[in-house]
Design a protein around this motif. Sequence first.
Motif, PDB file in Angstrom:
ATOM      1  N   LEU A 196     -53.105 -72.763  24.509  1.00 44.27           N
ATOM      2  CA  LEU A 196     -54.358 -73.461  24.448  1.00 44.27           C
ATOM      3  C   LEU A 196     -55.227 -72.635  23.650  1.00 44.27           C
ATOM      4  CD1 LEU A 196     -53.705 -73.812  27.812  1.00 44.27           C
ATOM      5  CD2 LEU A 196     -55.647 -75.474  27.346  1.00 44.27           C
ATOM      6  N   MET A 197     -55.814 -73.444  22.690  1.00 43.26           N
ATOM      7  CA  MET A 197     -56.372 -72.723  21.215  1.00 43.26           C
ATOM      8  C   MET A 197     -57.539 -73.517  20.977  1.00 43.26           C
ATOM      9  SD  MET A 197     -52.739 -71.571  19.277  1.00 43.26           S
ATOM     10  CE  MET A 197     -52.278 -72.862  19.160  1.00 43.26           C
ATOM     11  N   ARG A 198     -58.342 -73.047  20.243  1.00 48.77           N
ATOM     12  CA  ARG A 198     -59.549 -73.761  19.419  1.00 48.77           C
ATOM     13  C   ARG A 198     -59.011 -74.113  18.115  1.00 48.77           C
ATOM     14  NH1 ARG A 198     -64.916 -69.780  20.225  1.00 48.77           N
ATOM     15  NH2 ARG A 198     -65.218 -70.395  22.431  1.00 48.77           N
ATOM     16  N   ASN A 199     -58.038 -73.450  17.529  1.00 50.73           N
ATOM     17  CA  ASN A 199     -57.631 -73.829  16.078  1.00 50.73           C
ATOM     18  C   ASN A 199     -55.927 -73.795  16.032  1.00 50.73           C
ATOM     19  OD1 ASN A 199     -59.969 -74.231  14.531  1.00 50.73           O
ATOM     20  ND2 ASN A 199     -60.614 -72.080  15.136  1.00 50.73           N
ATOM     21  N   PRO A 200     -55.558 -74.551  15.107  1.00 52.91           N
ATOM     22  CA  PRO A 200     -54.102 -74.695  15.174  1.00 52.91           C
ATOM     23  C   PRO A 200     -53.271 -73.367  14.577  1.00 52.91           C
ATOM     24  CG  PRO A 200     -55.001 -76.078  13.291  1.00 52.91           C
ATOM     25  CD  PRO A 200     -56.094 -75.424  14.138  1.00 52.91           C
ATOM     26  N   PRO A 201     -52.153 -73.284  14.795  1.00 55.46           N
ATOM     27  CA  PRO A 201     -51.114 -72.131  14.474  1.00 55.46           C
ATOM     28  C   PRO A 201     -51.073 -71.966  12.794  1.00 55.46           C
ATOM     29  CG  PRO A 201     -49.942 -73.721  16.011  1.00 55.46           C
ATOM     30  CD  PRO A 201     -51.203 -74.193  15.619  1.00 55.46           C
ATOM     31  N   THR A 202     -51.225 -73.077  12.271  1.00 54.18           N
ATOM     32  CA  THR A 202     -51.090 -72.782  10.800  1.00 54.18           C
ATOM     33  C   THR A 202     -52.330 -72.165  10.171  1.00 54.18           C
ATOM     34  OG1 THR A 202     -51.978 -75.089  10.816  1.00 54.18           O
ATOM     35  CG2 THR A 202     -49.560 -74.980  10.286  1.00 54.18           C
ATOM     36  N   TYR A 203     -53.813 -72.544  10.872  1.00 52.40           N
ATOM     37  CA  TYR A 203     -54.696 -71.565  10.574  1.00 52.40           C
ATOM     38  C   TYR A 203     -54.705 -70.164  11.046  1.00 52.40           C
ATOM     39  CZ  TYR A 203     -59.629 -70.257  10.403  1.00 52.40           C
ATOM     40  OH  TYR A 203     -60.863 -69.572  10.289  1.00 52.40           O
ATOM     41  N   PRO A 309     -63.842 -72.448   8.809  1.00 56.97           N
ATOM     42  CA  PRO A 309     -64.817 -72.503   7.977  1.00 56.97           C
ATOM     43  C   PRO A 309     -65.079 -73.781   7.010  1.00 56.97           C
ATOM     44  CG  PRO A 309     -63.842 -70.270   7.824  1.00 56.97           C
ATOM     45  CD  PRO A 309     -63.103 -71.296   8.732  1.00 56.97           C
ATOM     46  N   GLU A 310     -63.822 -74.456   7.032  1.00 58.15           N
ATOM     47  CA  GLU A 310     -63.904 -75.488   5.962  1.00 58.15           C
ATOM     48  C   GLU A 310     -64.254 -76.893   6.727  1.00 58.15           C
ATOM     49  OE1 GLU A 310     -60.292 -73.928   6.366  1.00 58.15           O
ATOM     50  OE2 GLU A 310     -61.210 -72.875   4.500  1.00 58.15           O
ATOM     51  N   GLU A 311     -64.024 -76.733   8.115  1.00 64.65           N
ATOM     52  CA  GLU A 311     -64.433 -77.912   9.135  1.00 64.65           C
ATOM     53  C   GLU A 311     -65.830 -77.684   9.338  1.00 64.65           C
ATOM     54  OE1 GLU A 311     -60.103 -77.754  11.643  1.00 64.65           O
ATOM     55  OE2 GLU A 311     -62.183 -77.150  12.489  1.00 64.65           O
ATOM     56  N   GLN A 312     -66.401 -76.211   9.483  1.00 66.00           N
ATOM     57  CA  GLN A 312     -67.949 -76.096   9.650  1.00 66.00           C
ATOM     58  C   GLN A 312     -68.731 -76.689   8.390  1.00 66.00           C
ATOM     59  OE1 GLN A 312     -69.124 -72.064  10.383  1.00 66.00           O
ATOM     60  NE2 GLN A 312     -67.365 -71.769  11.936  1.00 66.00           N
ATOM     61  N   ALA A 313     -68.053 -76.539   6.985  1.00 69.44           N
ATOM     62  CA  ALA A 313     -68.716 -77.076   6.189  1.00 69.44           C
ATOM     63  C   ALA A 313     -68.804 -78.492   5.903  1.00 69.44           C
ATOM     64  CB  ALA A 313     -68.195 -76.543   4.851  1.00 69.44           C
ATOM     65  N   GLY A 314     -67.588 -78.955   6.326  1.00 68.18           N
ATOM     66  CA  GLY A 314     -67.184 -80.397   6.417  1.00 68.18           C
ATOM     67  C   GLY A 314     -68.130 -81.118   7.541  1.00 68.18           C
ATOM     68  N   ILE A 315     -68.519 -80.683   8.540  1.00 69.60           N
ATOM     69  CA  ILE A 315     -69.088 -81.311   9.611  1.00 69.60           C
ATOM     70  C   ILE A 315     -70.542 -81.328   9.265  1.00 69.60           C
ATOM     71  CG2 ILE A 315     -69.492 -79.728  11.259  1.00 69.60           C
ATOM     72  CD1 ILE A 315     -68.487 -81.964  13.494  1.00 69.60           C
ATOM     73  N   LEU A 316     -71.085 -80.203   8.565  1.00 73.45           N
ATOM     74  CA  LEU A 316     -72.266 -80.067   8.255  1.00 73.45           C
ATOM     75  C   LEU A 316     -72.733 -81.186   7.283  1.00 73.45           C
ATOM     76  CD1 LEU A 316     -74.809 -78.129   8.978  1.00 73.45           C
ATOM     77  CD2 LEU A 316     -74.028 -76.520   7.222  1.00 73.45           C
ATOM     78  N   ASP A 317     -71.909 -81.163   6.334  1.00 74.23           N
ATOM     79  CA  ASP A 317     -72.075 -82.271   5.007  1.00 74.23           C
ATOM     80  C   ASP A 317     -72.178 -83.395   5.794  1.00 74.23           C
ATOM     81  OD1 ASP A 317     -72.071 -80.691   2.784  1.00 74.23           O
ATOM     82  OD2 ASP A 317     -70.096 -80.972   1.998  1.00 74.23           O
ATOM     83  N   PHE A 318     -71.265 -83.831   6.850  1.00 73.47           N
ATOM     84  CA  PHE A 318     -71.381 -85.032   7.267  1.00 73.47           C
ATOM     85  C   PHE A 318     -72.333 -85.455   7.975  1.00 73.47           C
ATOM     86  CE2 PHE A 318     -70.324 -88.103  10.406  1.00 73.47           C
ATOM     87  CZ  PHE A 318     -69.401 -89.012   9.655  1.00 73.47           C
ATOM     88  N   ALA A 332     -59.139 -83.110  10.037  1.00 70.39           N
ATOM     89  CA  ALA A 332     -59.180 -81.874  11.166  1.00 70.39           C
ATOM     90  C   ALA A 332     -60.104 -82.435  12.126  1.00 70.39           C
ATOM     91  CB  ALA A 332     -59.138 -80.691  10.583  1.00 70.39           C
ATOM     92  N   LEU A 333     -61.141 -82.745  11.865  1.00 69.00           N
ATOM     93  CA  LEU A 333     -62.243 -82.986  12.744  1.00 69.00           C
ATOM     94  C   LEU A 333     -62.099 -84.179  13.519  1.00 69.00           C
ATOM     95  CD1 LEU A 333     -65.277 -82.173  10.291  1.00 69.00           C
ATOM     96  CD2 LEU A 333     -64.863 -80.911  12.422  1.00 69.00           C
ATOM     97  N   LYS A 336     -59.551 -83.297  16.193  1.00 73.27           N
ATOM     98  CA  LYS A 336     -60.449 -82.455  17.282  1.00 73.27           C
ATOM     99  C   LYS A 336     -61.113 -83.551  18.189  1.00 73.27           C
ATOM    100  CE  LYS A 336     -60.053 -77.776  15.476  1.00 73.27           C
ATOM    101  NZ  LYS A 336     -60.794 -76.745  14.796  1.00 73.27           N
ATOM    102  N   LYS A 337     -61.381 -84.555  17.476  1.00 75.80           N
ATOM    103  CA  LYS A 337     -62.139 -85.615  18.081  1.00 75.80           C
ATOM    104  C   LYS A 337     -63.862 -85.274  18.149  1.00 75.80           C
ATOM    105  CE  LYS A 337     -58.510 -87.432  20.929  1.00 75.80           C
ATOM    106  NZ  LYS A 337     -58.002 -87.927  22.087  1.00 75.80           N
ATOM    107  N   LEU A 338     -63.823 -84.489  17.300  1.00 80.12           N
ATOM    108  CA  LEU A 338     -65.287 -84.378  16.853  1.00 80.12           C
ATOM    109  C   LEU A 338     -66.082 -85.367  15.989  1.00 80.12           C
ATOM    110  CD1 LEU A 338     -65.163 -80.411  16.434  1.00 80.12           C
ATOM    111  CD2 LEU A 338     -65.757 -81.716  18.463  1.00 80.12           C
ATOM    112  N   LEU A 339     -65.209 -85.964  15.325  1.00 72.15           N
ATOM    113  CA  LEU A 339     -65.854 -87.325  14.697  1.00 72.15           C
ATOM    114  C   LEU A 339     -64.934 -88.358  15.244  1.00 72.15           C
ATOM    115  CD1 LEU A 339     -65.699 -86.367  10.732  1.00 72.15           C
ATOM    116  CD2 LEU A 339     -67.594 -86.396  12.268  1.00 72.15           C
ATOM    117  N   ILE A 340     -65.664 -89.562  15.503  1.00 68.18           N
ATOM    118  CA  ILE A 340     -64.926 -90.740  16.234  1.00 68.18           C
ATOM    119  C   ILE A 340     -65.373 -91.825  15.516  1.00 68.18           C
ATOM    120  CG2 ILE A 340     -65.019 -89.568  18.516  1.00 68.18           C
ATOM    121  CD1 ILE A 340     -67.556 -90.866  19.343  1.00 68.18           C
TER     122      ILE A 340
END
Length: 364
Positions: A196-203, A309-318, A332-333, A336-340
């Motif tokens: 169980l994680m907040r972010n994926p293994p690749t990151y 960080p890229e998701e933070q910038a992306g969702i702020l822009d959005f 990615a957002l 994570k179901k933060l954008l629906i």
Amino acid sequence: MNPIDPRQTSTMRELGKEHDVHYRQEVLKPLFDCIKSADSCYLIGAGSMGKTRLLDHLIRTDVQQHYLGEKAAHTLIIRLDMNRLSDYSEWEFYELMLFNIVQVSGQCSIPEIERKSAGFLQTFLLPVLDQPGNTLKALRFLELVITNLMVVDNDLSLCLLMDEFDEAYRHLPAKVFAHLRGIRDANKNRLCYALLMRNPPTYLRPNLNEHEGFYELLSRNQIAIGPYSWQDVRAMLLQLEARFEYPLNETAREKIYEVSGGHPGTVLALFTNMRRTVEGVAYRFDPRWLAKEETIKEECRKLLASLEPEEQAGILDFAKGNMADASPAIKALRAKKLLIAGEGHVPQIFSPIFAAYLQNLPSG
Ligand SMILES: Nc1ncnc2c1ncn2[C@@H]1O[C@H](COP(=O)(O)OP(=O)(O)OP(=O)(O)O)[C@@H](O)[C@H]1O
Ligand SMILES: [Mg+2]
């Protein structure tokens, strides 16, 4: 005789009515499908999205029976909390696994295993605890306890559920991942891992080569832990209402669901906030006003900080109206179901309060 017997320790129980077995079924169904087929997987959920709560629910015997049917009597689910590690040494990690296996085997509903658990404690756990730092011994005793379990019950399946795994994924020595792969290969079709994680293994560990064998086990099975459904928010509120003796009406519950988008951390902050404010105040459910309240703002801050960080910038822009629909961060957002998908399939931020919070932040 050692004064501490981990088999006697128990987990906390819920105050108020327990959730019914269908709680979080959109996540638990795919997770239990993986457990049934002994396939490893990873579950991704942003900060305070209810990952730990999910584990409190799924360790219940009735919940396991619901999803696993007859297999429940031959499945051992071991929960490991990575917050209990103080460094990320190999010894400490194997010891934590061994400790939890012995603890669960002493409390499980499989009589043959329960009978053996005192022996597991004496033979495998205590000698390891007596020699902190002896990594090879901890690893071999861990392997032995698993083999013993498999022999005691020929139909047994084991799932190791690792909560709060982000920092462990970053910092554990690569050798640990090789050994975890080895343990699974020695018990193929009978043992799996669920992280169980907040972010994926690749990151978290971009150098995949270094732990390829382990990553291969998980990579096909990603499960999103998104916001709660209306039923689950309602169940959560009923529990909080009973615990704090502060009943809400159905309209207030629906409003909380609507403005929080089903983010449990925000639901809790809203409930706490409501207990402190005067009933009937007109701006009580206005997301723009709520997003300025300290407890709620703190939840939003944690949610934002839990993203890459890229998701933070992306969702702020959005949030500020700069749609960059095809960027990897936006994808990615969505994962994570933060954008629906909102009305007419136009994407929107899942929570009106979180959207208002982001709009209040300075750009960049
Ligand atoms: N059903 C519930 N009843 C009462 N409180 C709940 C419920 N579900 C979640 N919460 C509360 O919401 C908050 C967030 O839940 P939880 O800690 O499970 O999230 P998490 O995803 O594990 O967070 P983190 O990313 O920090 O590990 C916690 O304070 C938790 O107690
Ligand atoms: Mg957690």
